[in-house]
Design a protein around this motif. Structure first.
Motif, PDB file in Angstrom:
ATOM      1  N   SER A 182       0.851  -1.192   0.000  1.00 51.15           N
ATOM      2  CA  SER A 182       0.000   0.000   0.000  1.00 51.15           C
ATOM      3  C   SER A 182       0.883   1.237   0.000  1.00 51.15           C
ATOM      4  N   PRO A 183       0.329   2.374  -0.466  1.00 49.28           N
ATOM      5  CA  PRO A 183       1.107   3.613  -0.456  1.00 49.28           C
ATOM      6  C   PRO A 183       1.437   4.055   0.972  1.00 49.28           C
ATOM      7  N   GLY A 184       2.461   4.867   1.062  1.00 43.41           N
ATOM      8  CA  GLY A 184       2.839   5.399   2.361  1.00 43.41           C
ATOM      9  C   GLY A 184       4.349   5.522   2.492  1.00 43.41           C
ATOM     10  N   ALA A 185       4.801   5.757   3.723  1.00 44.66           N
ATOM     11  CA  ALA A 185       6.226   5.926   3.997  1.00 44.66           C
ATOM     12  C   ALA A 185       6.767   4.641   4.628  1.00 44.66           C
ATOM     13  N   TYR A 186       7.945   4.224   4.211  1.00 46.97           N
ATOM     14  CA  TYR A 186       8.592   3.018   4.721  1.00 46.97           C
ATOM     15  C   TYR A 186      10.045   3.360   5.067  1.00 46.97           C
ATOM     16  N   LEU A 187      10.591   2.602   5.992  1.00 44.76           N
ATOM     17  CA  LEU A 187      11.992   2.756   6.387  1.00 44.76           C
ATOM     18  C   LEU A 187      12.725   1.446   6.116  1.00 44.76           C
ATOM     19  N   MET A 188      13.908   1.552   5.525  1.00 46.98           N
ATOM     20  CA  MET A 188      14.688   0.362   5.167  1.00 46.98           C
ATOM     21  C   MET A 188      16.008   0.388   5.940  1.00 46.98           C
ATOM     22  N   TYR A 189      16.284  -0.698   6.663  1.00 44.58           N
ATOM     23  CA  TYR A 189      17.532  -0.848   7.419  1.00 44.58           C
ATOM     24  C   TYR A 189      18.360  -1.940   6.756  1.00 44.58           C
ATOM     25  N   ILE A 190      19.644  -1.667   6.536  1.00 40.69           N
ATOM     26  CA  ILE A 190      20.527  -2.613   5.857  1.00 40.69           C
ATOM     27  C   ILE A 190      21.740  -2.857   6.750  1.00 40.69           C
ATOM     28  N   TYR A 191      22.112  -4.134   6.883  1.00 41.39           N
ATOM     29  CA  TYR A 191      23.238  -4.523   7.735  1.00 41.39           C
ATOM     30  C   TYR A 191      24.231  -5.303   6.896  1.00 41.39           C
ATOM     31  N   TRP A 192      25.493  -5.171   7.228  1.00 42.09           N
ATOM     32  CA  TRP A 192      26.563  -5.938   6.557  1.00 42.09           C
ATOM     33  C   TRP A 192      27.357  -6.682   7.623  1.00 42.09           C
ATOM     34  N   SER A 193      27.187  -8.004   7.596  1.00 42.76           N
ATOM     35  CA  SER A 193      27.829  -8.861   8.618  1.00 42.76           C
ATOM     36  C   SER A 193      27.439  -8.400  10.021  1.00 42.76           C
ATOM     37  N   GLY A 194      26.159  -8.059  10.209  1.00 41.80           N
ATOM     38  CA  GLY A 194      25.632  -7.676  11.503  1.00 41.80           C
ATOM     39  C   GLY A 194      25.802  -6.221  11.868  1.00 41.80           C
ATOM     40  N   THR A 195      26.524  -5.441  11.041  1.00 38.94           N
ATOM     41  CA  THR A 195      26.751  -4.018  11.340  1.00 38.94           C
ATOM     42  C   THR A 195      25.869  -3.160  10.450  1.00 38.94           C
ATOM     43  N   LYS A 196      25.112  -2.251  11.071  1.00 37.52           N
ATOM     44  CA  LYS A 196      24.206  -1.391  10.308  1.00 37.52           C
ATOM     45  C   LYS A 196      25.012  -0.371   9.512  1.00 37.52           C
ATOM     46  N   LEU A 197      24.593  -0.175   8.274  1.00 35.65           N
ATOM     47  CA  LEU A 197      25.272   0.801   7.430  1.00 35.65           C
ATOM     48  C   LEU A 197      25.084   2.207   7.983  1.00 35.65           C
ATOM     49  N   ALA A 198      26.036   3.088   7.678  1.00 34.50           N
ATOM     50  CA  ALA A 198      26.055   4.422   8.292  1.00 34.50           C
ATOM     51  C   ALA A 198      24.926   5.312   7.786  1.00 34.50           C
ATOM     52  N   ASN A 199      24.494   5.125   6.551  1.00 33.74           N
ATOM     53  CA  ASN A 199      23.525   6.044   5.958  1.00 33.74           C
ATOM     54  C   ASN A 199      22.103   5.517   5.993  1.00 33.74           C
ATOM     55  N   VAL A 200      21.810   4.546   6.800  1.00 35.66           N
ATOM     56  CA  VAL A 200      20.452   4.028   6.925  1.00 35.66           C
ATOM     57  C   VAL A 200      19.820   4.616   8.184  1.00 35.66           C
ATOM     58  N   PRO A 201      18.455   4.628   8.295  1.00 35.79           N
ATOM     59  CA  PRO A 201      17.552   3.971   7.322  1.00 35.79           C
ATOM     60  C   PRO A 201      17.307   4.830   6.077  1.00 35.79           C
ATOM     61  N   TYR A 202      16.966   4.125   4.963  1.00 38.01           N
ATOM     62  CA  TYR A 202      16.533   4.818   3.757  1.00 38.01           C
ATOM     63  C   TYR A 202      15.030   5.090   3.883  1.00 38.01           C
ATOM     64  N   LYS A 203      14.660   6.297   3.517  1.00 36.51           N
ATOM     65  CA  LYS A 203      13.246   6.680   3.578  1.00 36.51           C
ATOM     66  C   LYS A 203      12.626   6.478   2.200  1.00 36.51           C
ATOM     67  N   ILE A 204      11.646   5.589   2.114  1.00 33.55           N
ATOM     68  CA  ILE A 204      11.047   5.210   0.826  1.00 33.55           C
ATOM     69  C   ILE A 204       9.607   5.731   0.796  1.00 33.55           C
TER      70      ILE A 204
END
Length: 1127
Positions: A881-903
């Motif tokens: 459905s439409p709306g705002a979502y947040l995406m969290y990405i991890y690499w080997s258990g470590t969260k990336l510095a520029n997340v979350p991405y706002k979609i």
């Protein structure tokens, strides 16, 4: 001198450091020394290195005071010889300072002579305050005034002192950007840990952009021991008279009051009139404005102070103090800076701002402009927008989104337009906006069949306007002597063409131009290279010898620029010849006859046959039979091989026998001329074939011929590489490891295997191992990151699978999650129900495992992840459905510095409303660019994708986004067959998709052959008027044959045995002697030799006389002679 300065510290040069720490003294001494040198350099050229020793004789001190006071202060001992003269010099300087209203306490001449550094620093500080910071009367401390001005100049930072709040350099960068926007636009991104570097870059910019001298080093300014007096000394350059801050404040006043009459920050303000004007301009109330009593200075100032308080500006001093003519500039700057923070109210005409880039506007193309509201008090229902064209108003679509409106309109006619925007029935500032709309000439084309023409020939010039709303079309031609001739154009309303005829009279380059309403159309001008073939002369030698070079000369001196082509024919067959240009500009045609007989030489200049052609050359030889063609040396399994046996004038019987081992190979033959036969065979297995050619039971020279038959398609890769291929079908290589490929060559026939590997930096060493005669192993080692190309050859011919595309990711890197890159639209936007994609690229981040969490307000969609080669992942998800979502990405258990991405997820478009149209859907030929338009304006927002493929391979398909809902597909077919075009909208076929597009071979008139008696000279009584036209290999096209005789055009009968036969039999029926011009065209282009000039005579004597005179053929009388020709 009895005057004393109690202490340099208590009078300003105070230490911020704990007792026992004198680092601040070193910083202050360095800063004050630089300040003194800055003053001395302006007039005296002197300089100091140490305040303690360089001022002790008083000479430099006197020079400093005279520089600051701009006058001589008395007689000075320039080279003092003793203590008394040094004390006298210092006393002279201190007396001049005291007399200029500088109060000195507790310092005497002996303190300076004895080098008391702290008292000397206090003295210098008093000079800085008096002559640089505040050189007039002031009721407030200079430090307070400077602090107040800086706080208001950089309100985004908290400034409470002149050391700690400045030492990281960020405030300096913010001040530079305030005084000269663009000097340091990214100052907010600076890190406070980089104090010295921040200070250094700020001081460099301050010197380059604002001419602020560096009286303090970046290291001292960033030091924790920085004292406020040193910092104030440097910062005073930003606020002193005629400084950047001074003019920044003054410019704001002039802009606010829309005047240039205010030139300073002191005397121009004494009557209070300008301050009252500022208060009034910012929405304040001044009693009696504008009729003020300019003689009542105090009263006017009191009104200004009261009015300022009403709008939030607190006064600094009393009205009587502010009206003092001797008030210093710093007090006025600090007070005026407070007004700069006041936001003035906007009237109706300033509540909207229109932004429009209305250059190069074309008819029929949608344009837009934007309207921006000043604040949230603006009511959109009070906004009126009007777009008016040359004759009437046109509709505009105004869509508001928060405080911004996007306005779209489509002009239909060329001319002057204007845009008017009203708010509350009041025209906003800047309206009306006037602009010019021109006719859209993107579809206007200047057309001509060819740019090579001859003198006196007529060329049809067309201007195609299609559905463009055009104005006046005009054309002109310019001769080589730059004379201009108008070309009258006739308009054809039926097909939208403007047609003119162009007939050049002279040799040279003619230029044709076309204009619409006086503006030259896009592909104008067109240059015509005009030549005159009638001025070309061909001379040949009448006789030649087999295997000896024959050279013929072509004189083109007076014919203009052009290219000579030549054709030598023998028994209806073309003979190889070289056409070369000589140093004198003329041409030569060179050929070497390989057999005896009559050779006919034909030359053409720019495609036009040279007068007198063809020329005859008789070649004599005892006679040799030739066997030519690739079929006697090599061939490919399963493909037809050909060779030709030419007996010349010898005639006789030719027998060909082809064997492969003990097996006889079937052979097909056909006549390709009166003395030549073509033999063809199709090998079905590899090996050495034997071809025996016999003439009257005798072996011809070279027989038997040994033919190597190979089949490179039988070279097979034995390894299964499917698990080692990446998503682009590239073979994934391991850096530093051996890559080994095994090939089976048992069925490939006689030949040799070769391979080479191209890496980004060049060729790699390749090792070829052949453990047995049926297998080859290719091995190499990739050493660097990048694409690698594995080229494979069998008997020096590339394999069908060559090259094998591969990629090496380079050496293994350490794990570093900051090097992970995330790309794709799926991390920024999506549409509900549409599968979105993004890629996690950890190629530079070292081996790792990716994890993705997607969270929404109503649901948490699942993200499907597919592991790719080189530590990459392709990820897909579908937002329900439409709306705002947040995406969290991890690499080997470590969260990336520029997340979350706002979609941001929006509604998906309607694929059923997409329209596909354009000429490209009708088809074309190989190599031609086809264009198709995809219109999604009615379908809403969505992603357009397309796929274009033939029967055997994919074809290139480029998608051009016009940024208005229209997409252009550029199709490039590469094979002659029906192509399939699939057009998708958000992953679904649009109506009509897939589309079938027919594609044929491109026409090639050079491969059309014309032969037979119908194009040769003859007698009317026995003339056979038939000739054959062979179009094998000439591609898709249309054959046109036209014949013109002595009395006009002749009817031509054309027939073929079968519907798809490429050989056409042509006949015509000449009824009287004369000249007949036979024109043969393929797709509207002359074939080789066309037009053919045929002369038919009444008597044999006339024919012989013509051939002897014009073509150099000599006849001997024979009994029973009869002129015959056979096809």
């Amino acid at each position: 001198m009895s005057t004393k300065l109690t202490n340099g510290l208590t009078n300003g040069a105070a230490s911020p450091n704990p007792a026992g720490s004198d680092r601040w003294v070193d910083i202050q001494q360095s800063t004050f020394t630089n300040w003194v040198n800055e003053q001395l350099s302006q007039y005296s050229g002197r300089s100091l290195t140490d305040l303690r020793t360089d001022l002790c004789d008083g000479v430099h001190l006197v020079a400093l005071v005279e520089t600051l006071q701009l006058k001589k202060i008395g007689r000075v001992y320039s080279k003092p010889q003793g203590q008394i003269q040094r004390l006298a010099n210092v006393s002279l300087a201190l007396t001049a300072i005291t007399e200029d209203n500088v109060k000195l306490v507790n310092i005497g001449n002996e303190d300076v002579v004895n080098g008391n550094v702290k008292l000397i620093l206090g003295l210098i500080w008093h000079l800085i305050v008096r002559y640089q910071i505040s050189n007039r009367k002031t009721k407030s401390p200079p430090k307070k005034l400077m602090m107040g001005w800086f706080r208001l100049a950089i309100p985004d930072l908290e400034i409470n002192n002149f050391n700690k709040d400045w030492e990281d350099g960020i405030a300096l960068h913010a001040l530079l950007e305030r005084l000269k926007p663009g000097t340091s636009p990214d100052w907010k991104k600076l890190h406070s840990k980089n104090k010295v570097e921040n200070c250094r870059s700020a001081m460099i910019l301050a010197k380059e952009k604002l001419n602020i001298p560096r009286v303090i080093s970046p290291e001292n300014f960033a030091s924790g021991d920085l004292d406020e007096l040193s910092a104030m000394t440097y910062l005073s350059y930003f606020v002193k008279v005629d400084s950047p801050g001074y003019y920044h404040t003054l410019n704001w006043v002039c802009k606010q009051l829309r005047t240039t009459a205010i030139t300073n920050m002191t005397t121009d303000w004494k009557d209070g009139r300008h301050v009252c004007a500022i208060v009034q301009s910012l929405g304040g109330e001044i009693p009696g404005w504008p009729d003020l009593d300019l003689s009542d200075h105090v009263g006017n100032w009191q009104k200004a102070l009261d009015g300022g308080k009403d709008i939030g500006v607190e006064p600094l001093l009393k009205a009587s103090e502010m009206s003092d003519p001797g008030l210093d500039h710093l007090t006025m700057m600090a007070y005026i800076a407070r007004f700069q923070q006041v936001t003035p109210p906007k009237n109706d005409q300033d509540k909207l701002k229109v932004t429009a880039s209305l250059n190069n506007i074309k008819t029929g193309i949608q344009s837009s402009f934007s309207i921006e509201a000043a604040d949230r008090t603006v009511k959109t229902d009070k906004v009126q927008v009007e777009v008016k064209g040359p004759k009437s108003r046109i509709d505009s679509d105004v869509q508001w989104k928060q405080l911004r409106a996007n306005c779209k309109f489509t002009p239909r006619e060329a001319g002057e337009y204007q845009i008017t925007v009203l708010y509350n029935k009041v025209m906003i500032t800047g309206c009306p906006f006037k602009f010019t709309v021109k006719a859209d000439m993107s579809k206007v084309r200047l057309l001509t069949t060819s740019t090579d023409c001859t003198v006196g020939s007529t060329h049809r010039i067309q201007v195609e306007v299609n559905d463009t709303k055009y104005g006046v079309i005009s054309m002109e031609s310019q001769s080589p002597t730059e004379q201009v001739y108008p070309l009258p154009a006739d308009e054809n309303d039926h097909n939208g063409l403007h047609v003119a005829t162009f007939r050049p009279k002279h040799v040279g380059v003619w230029v044709v131009r076309a204009y619409m309403d006086g503006e030259e159309i896009p592909n104008s001008p067109v240059n015509f290279d005009v030549s005159d073939p009638q001025k070309v002369w061909l001379s040949v030698q009448g006789r030649g010898v087999v295997d000896e070079v024959i050279t013929c000369h072509v004189d083109v001196c007076d014919a203009g620029t052009g290219k000579v082509t030549g054709e030598v024919t023998h028994i209806g067959k073309q003979i190889a010849c070289d056409v070369t240009k000589q140093n004198d500009g003329n041409w030569s045609i060179i050929f070497t006859p390989q057999c005896p007989g009559s050779f006919f030489l034909k030359a053409a200049f720019n495609g036009t046959t040279v007068t007198g052609c063809p020329k005859l050359v008789n070649v004599v030889d005892p006679g040799q039979i030739t066997v030519t063609g690739e079929g006697i040396s090599r061939g490919l399994c399963g493909k037809e091989s050909r060779f030709i046996v030419n007996t010349g004038d010898l005639g006789g019987n030719i027998v060909v026998n082809i064997t492969a081992g003990d097996k006889e190979i079937p052979t097909i033959w056909e006549e390709v001329g009166s003395t030549a036969h073509q033999f063809s065979y199709t090998p079905h297995q590899t090996g050495i074939y034997t071809i025996i050619v016999l003439w009257n039971d005798m072996a011809v020279p070279g027989s038997p011929f040994k033919v190597k038959i190979t089949d490179r398609s039988k070279v097979r890769l034995k390894d299964d590489l499917s698990a080692d291929m990446d998503e682009n079908d590239y073979l994934a290589l391991v850096c530093g490891a051996d890559t080994v490929l095994h090939f089976d060559i048992s069925d490939a026939g006689p030949g040799s295997f070769n391979a080479e590997v191209l890496a980004p930096s060049g060729k790699l060493p390749v090792k070829l191992d052949q453990p047995d005669q049926d297998e080859v192993a290719v091995s190499f080692k990739a050493k660097e990151e990048g694409d690698h190309y594995i080229h494979l050859y069998w008997s020096n011919v590339p394999l069908d699978s060559s090259p094998i595309l591969s990629y090496c990711p380079g050496p293994i890197l350490p794990i570093d999650h900051t090097k992970v890159k995330v790309t794709g639209k799926g991390i920024t936007e999506a549409r509900a129900g549409v599968r979105m994609e993004f890629v996690i690229d950890g190629k530079l981040a070292g081996p790792g495992v990716a994890k993705v969490d997607l969270k929404g307000l109503k649901s948490n969609p699942t993200v499907d992840m597919k592991a790719l080669k080189y530590d990459r992942y392709r990820c897909h998800y579908i937002a329900p459905s439409p709306g705002a979502y947040l995406m969290y990405i991890y690499w080997s258990g470590t969260k990336l510095a520029n997340v979350p991405y706002k979609i941001s997820v929006s509604h998906r478009g309607t694929g059923g409303k997409v329209k596909v149209l354009g000429r490209g859907l009708r088809g074309g030929f190989v190599g031609q660019e086809l264009r198709v338009i995809v219109n999604t304006t009615a379908a809403g927002y969505g992603e357009v994708s397309a796929d274009f493929a033939g029967l055997l391979q994919q074809a290139r398909c480029d998608i051009l986004d016009q940024q208005n809902g229209i997409y252009t597909l550029r199709l490039f077919p590469s094979e002659a067959c029906r192509h399939s075009l699939s057009v998708m909208f958000d992953g679904e076929h649009v109506p009509g998709s897939p589309f079938t597009i027919p594609v044929g071979e491109p026409p090639d008139p050079r491969k059309v052959r014309v032969y037979g008696p119908g194009i040769q000279d003859g007698l009317i009584q026995t003339f056979e008027s038939k000739f054959l036209v062979e179009t094998y290999g000439a591609g898709a096209g249309q054959l046109a044959v036209r014949i013109r005789g002595p009395r006009g055009a002749f009817k031509v009968d054309m027939e073929r045995e079968r519907q798809n036969d490429r050989t056409i039999l042509c006949r015509y029926d000449p009824s009287e002697p004369g000249q007949y011009d036979v024109s043969v065209r393929w797709s509207n282009q002359h074939v080789n030799g066309s037009p053919f000039c045929v002369h038919i005579f009444e008597t044999r004597e006339d024919l012989q006389g013509y051939l002897e005179t014009e073509k150099g053929i000599t006849f001997t009388k024979q009994n029973g002679y009869e002129w015959t020709e056979e096809v």
